[in-house]
Design an enzyme around this catalytic site. Structure first.
Site, PDB file in Angstrom:
ATOM      1  N   PHE A 120       0.910  -1.144  -0.163  1.00 28.04           N
ATOM      2  CA  PHE A 120      -0.001  -0.174   0.076  1.00 28.04           C
ATOM      3  C   PHE A 120       1.073   1.224  -0.058  1.00 28.04           C
ATOM      4  O   PHE A 120       1.523   1.378   0.951  1.00 28.04           O
ATOM      5  CB  PHE A 120      -0.896  -0.092   1.230  1.00 28.04           C
ATOM      6  CG  PHE A 120      -1.900   1.289   0.988  1.00 28.04           C
ATOM      7  CD1 PHE A 120      -3.020   1.327   0.520  1.00 28.04           C
ATOM      8  CD2 PHE A 120      -1.471   2.362   1.873  1.00 28.04           C
ATOM      9  CE1 PHE A 120      -4.074   2.548   0.543  1.00 28.04           C
ATOM     10  CE2 PHE A 120      -2.260   3.468   1.840  1.00 28.04           C
ATOM     11  CZ  PHE A 120      -3.487   3.416   1.171  1.00 28.04           C
ATOM     12  N   ASP A 141       9.538   3.200   1.379  1.00 23.24           N
ATOM     13  CA  ASP A 141       8.195   3.982   1.591  1.00 23.24           C
ATOM     14  C   ASP A 141       8.255   3.667   3.218  1.00 23.24           C
ATOM     15  O   ASP A 141       7.961   2.629   3.743  1.00 23.24           O
ATOM     16  CB  ASP A 141       7.228   3.131   1.073  1.00 23.24           C
ATOM     17  CG  ASP A 141       5.908   4.006   1.497  1.00 23.24           C
ATOM     18  OD1 ASP A 141       5.857   4.530   2.420  1.00 23.24           O
ATOM     19  OD2 ASP A 141       4.774   3.567   0.720  1.00 23.24           O
ATOM     20  N   LYS A 169       2.946  10.879   7.821  1.00 21.67           N
ATOM     21  CA  LYS A 169       2.320  10.534   9.021  1.00 21.67           C
ATOM     22  C   LYS A 169       2.714  11.187  10.281  1.00 21.67           C
ATOM     23  O   LYS A 169       2.594  12.052  10.680  1.00 21.67           O
ATOM     24  CB  LYS A 169       2.320   8.885   9.046  1.00 21.67           C
ATOM     25  CG  LYS A 169       1.259   8.246   8.147  1.00 21.67           C
ATOM     26  CD  LYS A 169       1.128   6.777   8.300  1.00 21.67           C
ATOM     27  CE  LYS A 169       0.011   6.220   7.359  1.00 21.67           C
ATOM     28  NZ  LYS A 169      -1.289   6.613   7.655  1.00 21.67           N
TER      29      LYS A 169
END
Length: 416
Positions: free
Chosen positions: A156, A241, A270
């Site tokens: 993802f 990532d 985040k």
């Protein structure tokens, strides 16, 4: 009067049910029906519109690194906003430059490394996707022989079109095809499949050190080193990532710190802003950092003074309050405690990014039962619960969840 207004004075007071009814008539339904209407937070606790208290074990999906309403971060944001809130990227600001320098120092970036700031993780990945495309360009700027990008099954990487092309879940992809081409998904954690897939046609390989949306699945030991060796040999970029795993989530600044590799680029977001929207693409070394030139990418809000001030404050608090040590200790306590709970079949993860599997497909019911018991958790799969709490979670707070979990699991099974 306007100068004295707060958010609470700008909205009416309603019950949770009333707010949800208004939500259904005013907001797009892309998130489904919200589970609760939250109105206030402090540390690892939040309260809903009806006054019920919850222990937040999801942290806005690994975003609220220092919990809610951290006094130092909120004071820095307020001070910066009162000084200079936004300028276009025709200009820069001290906070933007200082944050770029801080990130390069924390990641031990080699000489010539650079930073591009975004507003979110998916935008950071989108920038990395463009970086990969430039690695596939010929000297005259046209597309060359490197047209392939490799990602993993279960990956993802985001919801914008380039990031979505890297994301493996068919339900996310199918409504928006055709997606940007050239992306190939290979089996998760299979070194032989990775080495077989990387050749001179590959522009980049995108990897998450721990797949969060797939149920908190860490890559097996040695995989990242094999990926680095194969990409270097083929001239492809290795792009990590770390949107979910970075900024202390695993008890280290980066989950890849101990892998013995230097990637070509890293995406962050985040937890970087402690709850304020910000993301970043870090490019390592002069060659990679020169792939995107002036005019080839941009953003209106990325790297604005308030967002970069929030990130600087977050990083300072993590360092000064020894938060990384807390992450390692409380994470170990939680994982050990979860493994001893009847009905839990497997516990995975590192630091305070934890996934645990159940002996029945009741994870969505566990989320509901957990809410009713005062705990916020997430179910990325029918048998899996994910925890990504604030990095300041205490053993005592974690212990309340461990003590309540057996009853929560039983309630979920009874509801099936």
């Amino acid at each position: 009067m306007a100068a004295e207004a707060t958010a609470t004075t700008l909205v009416s007071h309603s019950t949770g049910a009333e707010w949800l009814k208004r939500y259904s008539t005013s907001l797009m339904g892309v998130f489904g029906t919200p589970q609760r209407v939250l109105v206030r937070g402090a540390g690892c606790l939040v309260w809903d519109a009806d006054g019920k208290e919850y222990l937040d074990l999801l942290g806005g999906i690994a975003v609220n690194a220092l919990g809610h309403a951290h006094p130092f971060v909120t004071s820095v944001i307020s001070s910066q906003l009162a000084t200079l809130g936004h300028v276009s990227n025709f200009f820069t600001s001290p906070t933007q430059i200082a944050l770029a320098e801080k990130l390069l120092a924390l990641t031990h970036a080699p000489a010539g490394s650079k930073v591009f700031f975004t507003n979110s993780g998916t935008e950071a990945v989108e920038a990395a996707f463009k970086l990969a495309r430039r690695n596939g360009a010929s000297p005259d700027g046209t597309t060359g022989k490197r047209t392939k990008i490799i990602a993993l099954e279960g990956a993802f990487h985001g919801r914008t079109m380039g990031a979505l092309a890297l994301t493996a879940k068919e339900a996310y992809r199918a409504p928006f095809e055709p997606l940007p081409g050239g992306v190939v998904h290979i089996p998760f954690g299979d070194v032989a499949a990775l080495e077989a897939a990387i050749d001179e046609t590959v522009a980049a390989v995108f990897l998450e050190p721990i797949q969060g949306e797939a149920g908190v699945r860490p890559l097996p030991p040695g995989y990242l080193k094999a990926a680095r060796e194969a990409t270097t040999k083929a001239g492809a970029l290795l792009i990590m990532d770390e949107v979910q795993t970075g900024i202390g989530r695993t008890g280290k600044w980066l989950a890849t710190e101990d892998a013995g590799i230097v990637p070509d680029a890293i995406t962050l977001a985040k937890g970087l802003g402690g709850g304020f929207p910000i993301g970043a693409l870090l490019t390592f070394g002069e060659q990679t950092s020169s792939l995107l030139s002036a005019g080839q990418h941009g953003t209106t809000f990325g790297g604005n003074p308030v967002a970069t001030a929030a990130a600087l404050a977050t990083l300072h608090a993590i360092e000064s309050q020894r938060v990384l040590e807390n992450v390692a200790a409380v994470g170990e306590y939680l994982r050990t405690g979860l493994a001893a709970v009847d009905g839990v079949t497997e516990v995975r993860g590192e630091g305070l990014l934890i996934g645990f599997d159940l002996d029945a497909e009741v994870a969505p019911a566990v989320v509901t039962a957990g809410l009713n018991a005062g705990f916020i958790v997430n179910s990325p799969g029918p048998r899996t619960i994910r925890l990504a709490p604030p990095l300041v979670l205490t053993n005592d707070q974690a212990g309340t969840f461990l003590a309540a979990l057996p009853a929560i699991l039983q309630t979920a099974k009874d509801a099936q």
